[in-house]
Scaffold this active site. Structure first.
Site, PDB file in Angstrom:
ATOM      1  CB  SER A   1      57.783  42.436 -18.436  1.00  0.00           C
ATOM      2  OG  SER A   1      57.224  41.321 -19.092  1.00  0.00           O
TER       3      SER A   1
ATOM      4  CD  GLU B   1      49.640  40.780 -15.609  1.00  0.00           C
ATOM      5  OE1 GLU B   1      50.002  40.529 -16.774  1.00  0.00           O
ATOM      6  OE2 GLU B   1      48.647  40.254 -15.075  1.00  0.00           O
TER       7      GLU B   1
ATOM      8  CG  ASP C   1      37.059  37.047 -19.517  1.00  0.00           C
ATOM      9  OD1 ASP C   1      36.722  36.614 -20.630  1.00  0.00           O
ATOM     10  OD2 ASP C   1      38.089  36.702 -18.914  1.00  0.00           O
TER      11      ASP C   1
ATOM     12  CG  PHE D   1      43.439  32.657 -11.295  1.00  0.00           C
ATOM     13  CD1 PHE D   1      42.414  33.576 -11.473  1.00  0.00           C
ATOM     14  CD2 PHE D   1      44.665  32.893 -11.910  1.00  0.00           C
ATOM     15  CE1 PHE D   1      42.602  34.701 -12.253  1.00  0.00           C
ATOM     16  CE2 PHE D   1      44.864  34.016 -12.690  1.00  0.00           C
ATOM     17  CZ  PHE D   1      43.828  34.914 -12.861  1.00  0.00           C
TER      18      PHE D   1
ATOM     19  CG  HIS E   1      54.353  39.379 -18.512  1.00  0.00           C
ATOM     20  ND1 HIS E   1      54.660  40.727 -18.502  1.00  0.00           N
ATOM     21  CD2 HIS E   1      53.092  39.295 -18.005  1.00  0.00           C
ATOM     22  CE1 HIS E   1      53.632  41.408 -18.017  1.00  0.00           C
ATOM     23  NE2 HIS E   1      52.676  40.555 -17.702  1.00  0.00           N
TER      24      HIS E   1
HETATM   25  P1  FAD Z   1      40.662  37.556 -27.767  1.00  0.00           P
HETATM   26  O1  FAD Z   1      41.995  37.411 -28.362  1.00  0.00           O
HETATM   27  O2  FAD Z   1      39.741  38.540 -28.360  1.00  0.00           O
HETATM   28  O3  FAD Z   1      40.015  36.094 -27.766  1.00  0.00           O
HETATM   29  C1  FAD Z   1      38.940  35.748 -26.918  1.00  0.00           C
HETATM   30  C2  FAD Z   1      38.283  34.459 -27.410  1.00  0.00           C
HETATM   31  O4  FAD Z   1      37.559  34.723 -28.597  1.00  0.00           O
HETATM   32  C3  FAD Z   1      39.213  33.296 -27.762  1.00  0.00           C
HETATM   33  O5  FAD Z   1      38.549  32.112 -27.472  1.00  0.00           O
HETATM   34  C4  FAD Z   1      39.436  33.437 -29.243  1.00  0.00           C
HETATM   35  O6  FAD Z   1      39.704  32.171 -29.834  1.00  0.00           O
HETATM   36  C5  FAD Z   1      38.091  34.004 -29.705  1.00  0.00           C
HETATM   37  N1  FAD Z   1      38.252  35.002 -30.758  1.00  0.00           N
HETATM   38  C6  FAD Z   1      39.259  35.899 -30.919  1.00  0.00           C
HETATM   39  N2  FAD Z   1      39.032  36.698 -31.965  1.00  0.00           N
HETATM   40  C7  FAD Z   1      37.839  36.306 -32.477  1.00  0.00           C
HETATM   41  C8  FAD Z   1      37.053  36.768 -33.556  1.00  0.00           C
HETATM   42  N3  FAD Z   1      37.464  37.793 -34.329  1.00  0.00           N
HETATM   43  N4  FAD Z   1      35.865  36.128 -33.800  1.00  0.00           N
HETATM   44  C9  FAD Z   1      35.439  35.113 -33.031  1.00  0.00           C
HETATM   45  N5  FAD Z   1      36.152  34.636 -31.984  1.00  0.00           N
HETATM   46  C10 FAD Z   1      37.326  35.240 -31.713  1.00  0.00           C
HETATM   47  N6  FAD Z   1      41.826  40.007 -18.211  1.00  0.00           N
HETATM   48  C11 FAD Z   1      41.410  41.149 -17.650  1.00  0.00           C
HETATM   49  O7  FAD Z   1      40.222  41.274 -17.327  1.00  0.00           O
HETATM   50  N7  FAD Z   1      42.286  42.181 -17.391  1.00  0.00           N
HETATM   51  C12 FAD Z   1      43.595  42.116 -17.724  1.00  0.00           C
HETATM   52  O8  FAD Z   1      44.343  43.070 -17.521  1.00  0.00           O
HETATM   53  C13 FAD Z   1      44.065  40.911 -18.329  1.00  0.00           C
HETATM   54  N8  FAD Z   1      45.355  40.782 -18.695  1.00  0.00           N
HETATM   55  C14 FAD Z   1      45.775  39.637 -19.326  1.00  0.00           C
HETATM   56  C15 FAD Z   1      47.104  39.543 -19.744  1.00  0.00           C
HETATM   57  C16 FAD Z   1      47.566  38.398 -20.377  1.00  0.00           C
HETATM   58  C17 FAD Z   1      49.014  38.321 -20.812  1.00  0.00           C
HETATM   59  C18 FAD Z   1      46.682  37.292 -20.579  1.00  0.00           C
HETATM   60  C19 FAD Z   1      47.178  36.030 -21.224  1.00  0.00           C
HETATM   61  C20 FAD Z   1      45.350  37.395 -20.190  1.00  0.00           C
HETATM   62  C21 FAD Z   1      44.878  38.557 -19.564  1.00  0.00           C
HETATM   63  N9  FAD Z   1      43.552  38.702 -19.168  1.00  0.00           N
HETATM   64  C22 FAD Z   1      43.128  39.860 -18.562  1.00  0.00           C
HETATM   65  C23 FAD Z   1      42.573  37.640 -19.430  1.00  0.00           C
HETATM   66  C24 FAD Z   1      41.831  37.881 -20.763  1.00  0.00           C
HETATM   67  O9  FAD Z   1      41.140  39.106 -20.712  1.00  0.00           O
HETATM   68  C25 FAD Z   1      40.855  36.740 -20.994  1.00  0.00           C
HETATM   69  O10 FAD Z   1      41.554  35.562 -21.236  1.00  0.00           O
HETATM   70  C26 FAD Z   1      39.799  37.007 -22.065  1.00  0.00           C
HETATM   71  O11 FAD Z   1      38.824  35.954 -21.969  1.00  0.00           O
HETATM   72  C27 FAD Z   1      40.332  36.983 -23.482  1.00  0.00           C
HETATM   73  O12 FAD Z   1      41.026  38.091 -23.817  1.00  0.00           O
HETATM   74  P2  FAD Z   1      41.905  38.109 -25.176  1.00  0.00           P
HETATM   75  O13 FAD Z   1      42.456  39.448 -25.339  1.00  0.00           O
HETATM   76  O14 FAD Z   1      42.812  36.957 -25.217  1.00  0.00           O
HETATM   77  O15 FAD Z   1      40.699  37.868 -26.221  1.00  0.00           O
END
Ligand code: FAD
Length: 279
Positions: free
Chosen positions: A8, A10, A101, A207, A257
């Protein structure tokens, strides 16, 4: 029987009309390669909500399989639900579900973890969407420790995620060890390597520092030695990333990806080096 590999691309939503026009050509060219789908990122705190939606809907209308990225940001459940329903009604069947974030200046609101978003989408729309989540072979910068980050990834799968896409990395062993640890923790869903082609050393270094991705010293040293010589950076980047992908495929990675940065090259050349259209 071996599983079919999945590949895929992005994009991020361009902010200008010129960027949007350019992206039409980029997606048409990359779509000729036959990827399984494209995805479009979502700005922190919902800042690109309409931009992301417009591009995803336009690509879907062009017959290109496209997945929106989504996070709660500071939005209420109602507006996120309305957006999800709009995607569903448009025939979209895949979402990349994230915590995201907060952009600086938007205050210290609690971010909704990705597992909660996955749970919400499943509760509201059942099995309609294939849900992707993010995974971090070199560990998310906010995580307290390695195994805790894997436990949080596991929660995303327990909430209903179907597969994960990783943050980019340049060390195949980091990914392979991570996948092994995930399997030992009971995760049995595919984890697709996120691949970041190398085009600009300064941008990549900045980055990578923010997102916690490691650029191995030998790659830094080599890129530094090229100074502003774009052609050498381009050629070296293609060589390194093609080799990384070859190693990952040989070690059993389920696909890739590509973080395209909205560019045709070097994504197309890496894709062709790997003969991914012949898969
Ligand atoms: P989560 O999985 O929620 O985790 C975030 C942090 O919190 C981690 O340190 C985890 O260990 C901790 N954590 C998770 N669940 C819990 C819980 N229940 N209680 C306490 N701590 C917890 N960013 C953007 O702004 N826009 C995008 O479109 C975007 N696309 C992305 C696509 C991919 C494939 C990747 C790998 C990253 C992308 N990001 C994007 C970056 C991402 O938003 C950041 O890395 C963000 O800080 C974490 O998102 P996450 O969904 O991994 O968070």
């Amino acid at each position: 029987m071996t599983e079919k590999k999945r590949f895929s691309f992005e994009f991020f939503p361009p902010k200008t009309d010129v960027g949007r026009e350019k992206l039409k050509n980029v997606r048409a060219e990359l779509n000729k390669l036959g990827p399984d789908f494209f995805s479009v990122t979502y700005g922190a705190g919902g800042s690109t909500r309409d931009n992301t939606k417009d591009i995803v809907l336009a690509m879907t209308a062009e017959g290109i399989s496209t997945a929106p990225h989504l996070s709660f940001g500071s939005d209420e459940e109602d507006s996120i639900l309305a957006l999800i329903k709009e995607y569903k009604n448009a025939g979209i069947n895949r979402i990349v579900a994230l915590r995201g974030d907060m952009p600086s200046g938007m205050g210290a609101q609690r971010l909704v973890f990705a597992n909660e978003l996955v749970e919400f989408i499943r509760r509201e729309t059942g099995d309609h969407f294939h849900l992707e989540v993010a995974a971090y072979p070199e560990i998310h910068p906010d995580a307290d420790n390695y195994s805790q980050d894997i436990e949080f990834l596991k929660r995303k799968f327990e909430a209903g995620a179907d597969s994960a896409i990783t943050q980019y990395f340049y060390n195949a062993d980091a990914y392979l060890y991570f996948v092994d640890q995930c399997q030992k923790a009971g995760i049995d869903k595919p984890i697709y390597p996120g691949i970041m082609p190398i085009t600009n050393f300064q941008n990549l270094a900045r980055f990578s520092k923010n997102c916690g991705a490691d650029i191995p010293r030998w790659i830094c040293k080599k890129l530094e030695s090229f100074n502003e010589d774009k052609e050498s950076i381009h050629n070296f980047g293609i060589e390194v990333v093609t080799k990384l992908c070859e190693n990952l495929l040989a070690a059993g990675a389920p696909g890739f990806h590509f973080y395209t940065m909205n560019q045709i090259e070097p994504n197309k050349t890496i894709w062709e080096n790997l003969s991914l259209s012949d898969r």
